[in-house]
Design an enzyme around this catalytic site. Structure first.
Site, mmCIF file in Angstrom:
data_model
loop_
_atom_site.group_PDB
_atom_site.id
_atom_site.type_symbol
_atom_site.label_atom_id
_atom_site.label_comp_id
_atom_site.label_asym_id
_atom_site.label_seq_id
_atom_site.Cartn_x
_atom_site.Cartn_y
_atom_site.Cartn_z
ATOM 1 N N LYS A 53 7.911 -18.839 42.608
ATOM 2 C CA LYS A 53 7.697 -18.995 41.470
ATOM 3 C C LYS A 53 7.932 -20.418 40.818
ATOM 4 O O LYS A 53 7.156 -21.019 40.055
ATOM 5 C CB LYS A 53 8.679 -18.061 40.615
ATOM 6 C CG LYS A 53 8.063 -16.532 40.756
ATOM 7 C CD LYS A 53 9.401 -15.663 40.200
ATOM 8 C CE LYS A 53 8.993 -14.287 40.401
ATOM 9 N NZ LYS A 53 10.081 -13.361 40.199
ATOM 10 N N GLN A 97 16.018 -12.732 38.217
ATOM 11 C CA GLN A 97 15.362 -12.213 39.448
ATOM 12 C C GLN A 97 16.347 -10.870 39.514
ATOM 13 O O GLN A 97 17.222 -10.827 39.662
ATOM 14 C CB GLN A 97 15.282 -13.164 40.800
ATOM 15 C CG GLN A 97 14.565 -12.660 41.865
ATOM 16 C CD GLN A 97 12.990 -12.245 41.735
ATOM 17 O OE1 GLN A 97 12.398 -13.092 40.823
ATOM 18 N NE2 GLN A 97 12.447 -11.556 42.291
ATOM 19 N N ASP A 120 9.458 -11.870 31.353
ATOM 20 C CA ASP A 120 9.391 -10.898 32.271
ATOM 21 C C ASP A 120 8.908 -9.661 31.606
ATOM 22 O O ASP A 120 8.330 -8.631 32.161
ATOM 23 C CB ASP A 120 10.780 -10.822 32.981
ATOM 24 C CG ASP A 120 10.758 -10.812 34.411
ATOM 25 O OD1 ASP A 120 9.687 -10.960 34.940
ATOM 26 O OD2 ASP A 120 11.782 -11.252 34.757
#
Ligand code: GUN
Length: 296
Positions: A53, A97, A120
């Site tokens: 990422k 994460q 997200d």
């Protein structure tokens, strides 16, 4: 023989567009998108995802920040880091994460990210917008957003008359995937571990999305001839190669079997995975624009 949907190539193309639009945003408005990734603990798979990422964020020309915290960090310390990032005007997107180590509450943490920085799409404000069909106004979770882009490339944006079956009901993939398909006018069935006659249900699908985490569960006999098959599974399995045991990634779909029956199939690796990362960049660029009232 079906088409192999090349997620890697589609993602590369999209990443190049994002990089160009980012350069224009910096040159025209002095705004550089900023993405902060928070990782807690040492989970090796998460370390790989986070590195990918960050690398893609840098390729897009973003400001990229990583906060790596020890597995025994307290919930309050983690909330403090998120609070600081919420208040930081140079950061437009925040990603924590998952999974988080034991002792940290994922719901509390994901709901602490400002909805406007929730790239997200896990905050309930964004979950609610998507559920209400306000897709254009929501930050959509990156994996289903990437799946949708691949489906659109095969079938167009309007899925009227198409039947879609989603296998898996997770908050990260299954549920938002179903909401996106429904918003595109597909007739959607969500299945899971308690569904009876799953192969029969799957065989009705013009669009079949597998997101369960069971290697090669979806065989050729589960697939309607001419279907589009999207494989979200990322399973690490041991295979015997000339007497040596090797670790390999495989999806939830028997790829070779599916290629005999379907019209198009995503491979693992090289399918959904690269698309997920690109959609994170897409969301971050959009968050930066929205924060400054700039239209694309
Ligand atoms: N872990 C696995 N998939 C995801 C994702 O899409 N976002 C985050 N934050 N963590 C994940």
């Amino acid at each position: 023989m079906a088409t192999r949907i090349d997620g890697k190539a589609i993602a590369e193309e999209r990443t190049a567009t994002i990089a160009r639009e980012t350069a224009e945003l910096v040159a025209g408005h002095g705004v550089r998108p900023g993405l902060a990734v928070v990782i807690v603990g040492e989970d090796p798979a998460s370390q790989v995802y986070v590195r990918n990422k960050q690398r893609t964020a840098e390729r897009c020309g973003f400001k990229s920040v990583k906060h790596a915290l020890p597995a025994d960090v307290s919930q309050n310390e983690l909330l403090g880091v998120i609070g600081d990032l919420n208040a930081d005007d140079s950061i437009h997107g925040i990603l924590v994460q998952l999974p988080l180590p034991d002792g940290l509450d994922e719901t509390t943490i994901t709901q602490a990210v400002l909805p406007a920085k929730d790239v997200d799409g896990f905050h309930y404000v964004n979950v609610g917008k998507l559920a209400a069909g306000a897709v254009a106004d929501a930050f959509v979770p990156c994996t289903p957003a990437g799946c949708m882009l691949m489906i659109e490339r095969e079938l167009g944006k309007d899925l009227s008359g198409k039947s879609a079956v989603v296998i898996g009901r997770s908050n990260i993939v299954g549920k938002p995937m179903a909401a996106l398909l429904l918003a595109a006018n597909a007739t959607v069935t969500v299945t899971h571990s308690r569904t009876s006659d799953l192969p029969d249900v799957a065989r009705q699908a013009d669009i079949l999305v597998a997101a369960v985490g069971r290697p090669n569960m979806v065989g050729a006999s589960w697939i309607k001839p001419g279907a589009i098959v999207i494989d979200v599974g990322i399973n690490r399995i041991d295979v015997d190669e000339g007497g040596e045991t090797r670790s390999r990634l495989t999806g939830d779909v028997d790829f070779d079997g599916a290629m005999e029956v379907a019209a198009a199939v995503t491979p693992v690796p090289g399918g959904v995975g690269p698309m997920t990362i690109t959609m994170l960049m897409d969301n971050t660029l959009r968050a930066a624009r929205l924060a400054h009232g700039i239209h694309a």
